[in-house]
Design a protein around this motif. Structure first.
Motif, PDB file in Angstrom:
ATOM      1  N   ARG A   1       0.840  -1.198   0.000  1.00 14.00           N
ATOM      2  CA  ARG A   1       0.000   0.000   0.000  1.00 14.00           C
ATOM      3  C   ARG A   1       0.877   1.250   0.000  1.00 14.00           C
ATOM      4  O   ARG A   1       1.909   1.279   0.649  1.00 14.00           O
TER       5      ARG A   1
ATOM      6  N   GLY B   1       0.730   5.624   0.154  1.00 15.80           N
ATOM      7  CA  GLY B   1      -0.050   6.824   0.391  1.00 15.80           C
ATOM      8  C   GLY B   1       0.792   7.876   1.080  1.00 15.80           C
ATOM      9  O   GLY B   1       1.997   7.986   0.841  1.00 15.80           O
TER      10      GLY B   1
ATOM     11  N   ILE C   1      -4.129   7.766   7.194  1.00 19.16           N
ATOM     12  CA  ILE C   1      -5.420   7.081   7.147  1.00 19.16           C
ATOM     13  C   ILE C   1      -5.187   5.615   7.500  1.00 19.16           C
ATOM     14  O   ILE C   1      -4.215   5.003   7.048  1.00 19.16           O
TER      15      ILE C   1
ATOM     16  N   TYR D   1      -6.402   2.642   6.836  1.00 15.62           N
ATOM     17  CA  TYR D   1      -6.353   1.464   5.967  1.00 15.62           C
ATOM     18  C   TYR D   1      -4.993   1.267   5.307  1.00 15.62           C
ATOM     19  O   TYR D   1      -4.665   0.169   4.869  1.00 15.62           O
ATOM     20  N   LEU D   2      -4.174   2.319   5.259  1.00 16.33           N
ATOM     21  CA  LEU D   2      -2.833   2.154   4.700  1.00 16.33           C
ATOM     22  C   LEU D   2      -1.965   1.255   5.574  1.00 16.33           C
ATOM     23  O   LEU D   2      -1.066   0.568   5.073  1.00 16.33           O
TER      24      LEU D   2
ATOM     25  N   SER E   1       0.173  15.708  -0.943  1.00 17.43           N
ATOM     26  CA  SER E   1       0.536  14.303  -0.786  1.00 17.43           C
ATOM     27  C   SER E   1       2.049  14.211  -0.671  1.00 17.43           C
ATOM     28  O   SER E   1       2.771  15.150  -1.005  1.00 17.43           O
TER      29      SER E   1
ATOM     30  N   SER F   1      -5.038   9.074  -0.489  1.00 17.08           N
ATOM     31  CA  SER F   1      -4.889   8.228   0.700  1.00 17.08           C
ATOM     32  C   SER F   1      -3.863   8.803   1.673  1.00 17.08           C
ATOM     33  O   SER F   1      -2.659   8.794   1.404  1.00 17.08           O
TER      34      SER F   1
ATOM     35  N   SER G   1      -9.209  10.236   2.614  1.00 15.44           N
ATOM     36  CA  SER G   1      -9.704   8.869   2.718  1.00 15.44           C
ATOM     37  C   SER G   1     -10.173   8.303   1.388  1.00 15.44           C
ATOM     38  O   SER G   1      -9.800   7.201   1.028  1.00 15.44           O
TER      39      SER G   1
ATOM     40  N   ASN H   1     -13.254  14.512  -3.062  1.00 11.72           N
ATOM     41  CA  ASN H   1     -12.594  13.689  -2.051  1.00 11.72           C
ATOM     42  C   ASN H   1     -13.274  13.844  -0.697  1.00 11.72           C
ATOM     43  O   ASN H   1     -13.822  14.896  -0.387  1.00 11.72           O
TER      44      ASN H   1
END
Length: 339
Positions: free
Chosen positions: A66, A68, A82, A84-85, A147, A187, A203, A220
């Motif tokens: 992953r 991000g 975030i 889920y990363l 980012s 992300s 997210s 987003n």
């Protein structure tokens, strides 16, 4: 290059907003001070690379590798991203200044908010940013999205709505920030005001940034930092907030025209064991009628995490009642051996 671009971007933005004001008449000191704050904010956004443990259940939806971003929020190298990363991560690296790789450990994964915390294991040499007040944002307020990593980018954004958000993956927050135009590298990206304060963590890409039924406007969704402030100390101490001790079924569901249907059932989950199938329409959960994801998730979470949950469904035109033994989501997550 990034510094020069940021200053040109900021000057164009502020000049457009304040034509005829003190800024347009040559008050450069205010511009320079704000530019320095935004340069510091941009520098605090780092890349995040993670690899999940071999038997992680999240690999099926998120993949094993992953990529991000995250934002440095602590003098000790604490990074907000975030969740889920870094969910079920075996290894995490931070990419600083576009190329320098720094190992990190997972400090917290918070199911309730969706945030994740990382701790750098070597000096980052990056100044942290302050947390702003996301609730104080005005619609159409100009913002910046940054980012990190080798391909990190900076762009202008506009806030178009603040509202509740229900995710298909057993997730709900009462306030979320929605911006346009959409960024694909969302992300863990940082959302900043023009004072360089962090307002949210990226997210999702969404098709309805204005809200359901208003019309298609891609954008987003950002998780607001206001959700982090009351739980930050708890996350650092416990690895999650107490709100993350909640029931989990293993369902992905969609909501449309007052109907909630099952999209996907996680393998070997409580829902899988109970016989739930994609396409099932969920009519009731315990004593509550279900016409929205928010009702489904909030009813699921209002009692003990580990308990029997009764679902009334419609499948192929027939009503069925299924009992699902919900489990504590935090207990289902895989961790590296020895942790």
């Amino acid at each position: 290059m990034a510094r020069s671009f940021l200053r040109r971007l900021l000057f164009a933005l502020l000049a457009g907003l304040a034509a005829g004001s003190a800024l347009a008449q040559g008050a450069r000191s205010e511009f320079d001070a704000r530019a320095e704050l935004l340069e510091r904010a941009q520098a605090a956004v780092v890349g995040v690379l993670s690899e999940a443990v071999d038997d992680a259940g999240s690999i099926a939806t998120l993949g094993a590798l992953r990529r991000g971003s995250g934002v440095v929020i602590g003098d000790d190298g604490l990074v907000l991203t975030i969740g889920y990363l870094i969910l079920e991560a075996e290894r995490v690296d931070l990419i600083v200044e576009g190329e320098r790789r720094v190992p990190a450990r997972v400090v917290a994964y918070d199911v309730a908010s969706g945030f994740g915390l990382l701790q750098a294991l070597a000096p980052l040499r990056v100044a942290p940013v302050g947390l702003g007040r996301s609730a104080a944002l005005a619609t159409d307020e100009p913002l910046l999205i940054a980012s990190g990593g080798a391909d990190g980018e900076l762009s202008l954004a506009r806030l178009v709505s603040q509202r509740a958000f229900s995710g298909y993956w057993e997730y709900h927050i009462d306030t979320a920030l929605f911006t346009v135009p959409p960024r694909s590298d969302h992300s863990g990206a940082g959302l900043f005001n023009l004072d360089g304060e962090l307002l949210g963590i990226g997210s999702l890409v969404v098709s309805d940034a204005l809200g359901p039924g208003v019309g298609r406007l891609p954008g987003n969704m950002f998780v607001p930092v206001d959700l982090l402030k009351p739980i930050l100390a708890e996350m650092r101490a416990r690895g999650a907030s107490r709100l993350s001790t909640r029931a989990w079924l293993g369902l992905n569901c969609s909501e449309s025209d007052g109907e909630v249907r099952v999209l996907r059932v996680t393998r070997d989950s409580p829902a899988d064991a109970a016989g739930l199938q994609p396409g099932d329409r969920i009519l009731r959960i315990d004593d509550a009628e279900v016409g929205a994801l928010e009702t489904l998730w909030k009813t699921l979470w209002r009692n003990d995490a580990e308990r029997d949950v009764v679902l009334t469904i419609r499948r192929d035109g027939e009503l069925q009642t299924l009992t699902v033994h919900a489990v504590d989501r935090m207990k289902t997550l895989r961790r590296p051996q020895g942790i």
